[in-house]
Write a protein that holds these residues in place. Structure first.
Motif, mmCIF file in Angstrom:
data_model
loop_
_atom_site.group_PDB
_atom_site.id
_atom_site.type_symbol
_atom_site.label_atom_id
_atom_site.label_comp_id
_atom_site.label_asym_id
_atom_site.label_seq_id
_atom_site.Cartn_x
_atom_site.Cartn_y
_atom_site.Cartn_z
ATOM 1 N N ARG A 101 0.827 -1.210 0.000
ATOM 2 C CA ARG A 101 0.000 0.000 0.000
ATOM 3 C C ARG A 101 0.863 1.263 0.000
ATOM 4 O O ARG A 101 0.544 2.247 -0.670
ATOM 5 C CB ARG A 101 -0.926 -0.023 1.211
ATOM 6 C CG ARG A 101 -1.967 -1.126 1.148
ATOM 7 C CD ARG A 101 -2.803 -1.174 2.420
ATOM 8 N NE ARG A 101 -3.870 -2.166 2.308
ATOM 9 C CZ ARG A 101 -4.731 -2.446 3.279
ATOM 10 N NH1 ARG A 101 -4.651 -1.811 4.440
ATOM 11 N NH2 ARG A 101 -5.677 -3.356 3.095
ATOM 12 N N THR A 154 2.419 1.921 -3.379
ATOM 13 C CA THR A 154 1.425 2.458 -4.308
ATOM 14 C C THR A 154 1.200 3.949 -4.073
ATOM 15 O O THR A 154 1.074 4.736 -5.018
ATOM 16 C CB THR A 154 0.099 1.690 -4.159
ATOM 17 O OG1 THR A 154 0.328 0.302 -4.425
ATOM 18 C CG2 THR A 154 -0.950 2.225 -5.124
ATOM 19 N N LEU A 185 -5.694 -1.062 -1.312
ATOM 20 C CA LEU A 185 -5.499 -2.059 -2.359
ATOM 21 C C LEU A 185 -6.335 -3.299 -2.065
ATOM 22 O O LEU A 185 -6.526 -3.660 -0.898
ATOM 23 C CB LEU A 185 -4.027 -2.490 -2.448
ATOM 24 C CG LEU A 185 -2.997 -1.487 -2.966
ATOM 25 C CD1 LEU A 185 -1.612 -2.107 -2.869
ATOM 26 C CD2 LEU A 185 -3.303 -1.096 -4.396
#
Length: 288
Positions: free
Chosen positions: A78, A81, A177
């Motif tokens: 996460r 990202t 996510l």
């Protein structure tokens, strides 16, 4: 202590509405305690919003992160990202106004609960980062500290094509996510010893280093006033400094959109957008 104007939004930023804050800063040597609300104008969402209650998702705790590989994989997937969006954030008018007030002597020191590094980027290099910084990672085994940019390159090599457009940034610098994406993520170990890497930030359930807390106490004790900017003061790590100031009868001002846990300790309470309010306060004080 009963705060003035504590319960209702102040509306548009006006010179008259800022008179109390300007008067406090005129005494010079204020300590600023900043929170997530100061960075929302830079595109980083805050934790609780105007009500002080909103928080989407459960933050990673220190115990969870250190307790298992699956939790670390979820965190780094996460965080990897969200990192490009977080890293692109730039100081806003509020950060720049704080630096102008510091240069003019109206602000003597800055303590931030934020991990975004935006005070530093605005030129306030002496900022005490109470909860650390996401631009660094630390190895829990050998204690080596390295840059997050370096780790990002390594994670990109291990997980080519992993990032997808359209990620929505969350306050902790990560992004939500689906679990099926998380399961395939590869985590990078420490480049020196192969140990476990952790962002150099204080997780929930983890204590702020004692020497850092003591340094903040020293700054508050030496200050002429304490000005809280954009923090709901929900967690004790920030609230303790407001309590310290109040016990010492040090004037406390809170500028935050929404209620805070320290409102009853403040001599002045303003519900205003921070960028415009601080920019106008700096202008009125001749700090521009």
């Amino acid at each position: 202590m009963e705060a003035s104007d504590a319960n209702a939004p102040e509306g548009p930023v006006t010179s008259a509405g800022l008179a109390g804050l300007v008067g406090m800063l005129e005494r010079r040597d204020a300590v600023v305690l900043s929170g997530a609300g100061l960075s929302t104008e830079s595109g980083i969402p805050d934790y609780r919003g105007a009500t002080g209650l909103r928080r989407t998702g459960t933050p990673m705790t220190y115990q969870e992160f250190t307790g298992g590989e699956a939790a670390r994989r979820r965190y780094w997937a996460r965080s990897h990202t969200g990192w490009p969006l977080f890293a692109r954030a730039r100081p806003n008018a509020g950060h720049r106004a704080v630096e102008l007030l510091r240069r003019s002597g109206h602000v003597g020191a800055v303590i931030t609960q934020n991990v975004d590094g935006l005070h530093h980027a605005a030129g306030t290099r002496e900022t005490v980062e109470l909860h650390g910084g996401l631009d660094r990672v630390v190895c829990l085994d050998c204690r080596r500290t390295s840059s997050r940019s370096e780790l990002d390159r390594r994670l990109e090599e291990l997980n080519r094509g992993f990032r997808r457009p359209g990620a929505v940034l969350r306050p902790d610098g990560d992004a939500q996510l689906p679990q099926e994406q998380v399961d395939g993520f590869r985590v990078a170990p420490c480049a020196d010893c192969g140990g476990v890497l952790k962002p150099d930030v204080v997780f929930f359930g983890e204590n702020v280093p004692a020497d850092r807390v003591e340094r903040c106490y020293e700054l508050v004790d030496a200050a002429g006033s304490l000005v809280v900017l954009g923090s709901s003061l929900t967690v004790l790590s920030g609230l303790r400094f407001v309590r310290r100031a109040a016990r010492a009868r040090l004037p406390v001002a809170i500028v935050n959109q929404g209620p805070t846990r320290g409102d009853d300790l403040a001599a002045l309470r303003l519900d205003l957008p921070l960028g415009p309010a601080l920019t106008e306060a700096a202008r009125l004080l001749g700090a521009g």
